[in-house]
Scaffold this motif. Structure first.
Motif, PDB file in Angstrom:
ATOM      1  N   PRO A 173       6.539  -8.874 -54.433  1.00 30.06           N
ATOM      2  CA  PRO A 173       5.027  -8.534 -54.136  1.00 30.06           C
ATOM      3  C   PRO A 173       4.868  -7.135 -54.912  1.00 30.06           C
ATOM      4  CG  PRO A 173       6.009  -9.617 -52.453  1.00 30.06           C
ATOM      5  CD  PRO A 173       7.096  -9.414 -53.633  1.00 30.06           C
ATOM      6  N   GLN A 210      -3.130  -8.038 -50.966  1.00 27.40           N
ATOM      7  CA  GLN A 210      -1.617  -7.591 -50.521  1.00 27.40           C
ATOM      8  C   GLN A 210      -1.203  -6.230 -50.793  1.00 27.40           C
ATOM      9  OE1 GLN A 210       0.866 -10.657 -52.262  1.00 27.40           O
ATOM     10  NE2 GLN A 210      -0.171 -12.477 -51.320  1.00 27.40           N
ATOM     11  N   LYS A 242      -4.693  -0.299 -53.545  1.00 27.51           N
ATOM     12  CA  LYS A 242      -6.040  -0.691 -53.720  1.00 27.51           C
ATOM     13  C   LYS A 242      -7.156   0.322 -54.157  1.00 27.51           C
ATOM     14  CE  LYS A 242      -5.617  -3.967 -50.042  1.00 27.51           C
ATOM     15  NZ  LYS A 242      -6.099  -4.437 -48.746  1.00 27.51           N
ATOM     16  N   GLU A 294       2.182  -6.029 -57.802  1.00 29.11           N
ATOM     17  CA  GLU A 294       1.094  -5.182 -57.465  1.00 29.11           C
ATOM     18  C   GLU A 294       1.027  -3.965 -58.783  1.00 29.11           C
ATOM     19  OE1 GLU A 294       1.535  -3.730 -53.712  1.00 29.11           O
ATOM     20  OE2 GLU A 294       1.465  -5.989 -52.625  1.00 29.11           O
ATOM     21  N   ALA A 342      -5.071 -12.208 -54.830  1.00 30.16           N
ATOM     22  CA  ALA A 342      -4.089 -11.972 -53.594  1.00 30.16           C
ATOM     23  C   ALA A 342      -3.580 -11.034 -53.872  1.00 30.16           C
ATOM     24  CB  ALA A 342      -3.265 -13.270 -53.754  1.00 30.16           C
ATOM     25  N   THR A 376      -0.323 -16.864 -54.535  1.00 30.71           N
ATOM     26  CA  THR A 376       0.132 -15.583 -54.182  1.00 30.71           C
ATOM     27  C   THR A 376       0.066 -14.641 -55.281  1.00 30.71           C
ATOM     28  OG1 THR A 376       1.696 -16.583 -52.426  1.00 30.71           O
ATOM     29  CG2 THR A 376       1.867 -14.207 -53.117  1.00 30.71           C
ATOM     30  N   ASP A 390      -0.794  -2.374 -51.351  1.00 28.59           N
ATOM     31  CA  ASP A 390      -0.943  -1.027 -50.381  1.00 28.59           C
ATOM     32  C   ASP A 390      -2.160  -0.161 -50.664  1.00 28.59           C
ATOM     33  OD1 ASP A 390      -0.376   2.157 -50.330  1.00 28.59           O
ATOM     34  OD2 ASP A 390       0.729   1.110 -48.691  1.00 28.59           O
TER      35      ASP A 390
END
Length: 231
Positions: free
Chosen positions: A175, A21, A27, A179, A17, A12, A23
């Motif tokens: 998460p 995952q 991204k 990120e 990953a 993960t 936003d």
């Protein structure tokens, strides 16, 4: 069961990953920074080759020039090469021919014009060589802040997840934080090589500029001595 859980968590937190995952805003930040990193390394490789070739060609040209016995013959043979020292030399020869084409020669005026033309040609060659070098400085200074924007956005998303789930456990916030930190890492990955390369290449360009200035000074002195001869 514990081994399976650890493997799943590791998967993960893998870079792919984390990107999938993330936003849409994060991204976009990641993609922009990855493109900036690719552009940085492309410039590093290309400019390294370009600068190394310019230094080598200038050294070879100067060595051949100082061995030459006749400036006009040397100009016809090697003075039109597409490299910095040859361009400076060609500008000086052309100005010399224009200034000495008349019957009466203004020695002081010729010297001043030669100095101006040689300095201008040197500056032009340095500018041409350093073209787009500022892109590295821009990436080096901007990329960390773009990554920081992704970090802030990811942390905001984590707090939103906490509020929505009414749960502050690590599983909820991890998460978004991962990120965010990944965006920061990509920003640094793009910025650090750009800053190092910009400083290194700037030093190389300054060395080449000094070399061209010394060559133009020597060439100017040679032509000045020619003016002292009876014509």
């Amino acid at each position: 069961m514990e081994g399976i859980t650890l493997s799943t968590e590791a998967a993960t937190l893998s870079p792919i990953a984390l990107f999938l995952q993330a936003d849409i805003v994060v991204k976009g930040v990641m993609v922009g920074l990855l493109l900036a990193s690719i552009w940085t390394w492309t410039m590093i490789v290309g400019f390294s080759i370009k600068l190394r070739r310019a230094m080598r060609d200038s050294d070879e040209f100067e060595r051949d020039f100082w061995k030459a016995q006749d400036i006009d013959k040397f100009y016809e043979g090697a003075g039109r090469a597409d490299q910095p020292a040859a361009k400076v030399f060609a500008a000086g020869v052309q100005e010399w021919r224009r200034s000495t084409a008349r019957g009466a020669i203004d020695r002081d005026g010729t010297r001043q014009r030669l100095a101006t033309v040689l300095a201008s040609a040197t500056a032009g060659e340095v500018d041409r060589l350093a073209d787009r070098l500022n892109s590295l400085a821009t990436i080096g200074s901007v990329a960390p802040f773009v990554g920081l924007f992704g970090t802030v956005w990811g942390i905001m998303r984590s707090f939103t997840s906490i509020a929505a789930a009414q749960n502050s456990s690590l599983a909820v916030v991890a998460p978004g934080i991962a990120e965010a930190l990944f965006a920061t890492a990509i920003g640094l990955f793009a910025a650090i090589p750009a800053v190092i390369a910009y400083n290194r290449f700037s030093h190389g360009v300054n060395r080449l500029e000094g070399k061209l200035n010394r060559f133009s000074d020597g060439f100017h002195a040679t032509l000045s001595r020619e003016l002292e001869l009876d014509r």
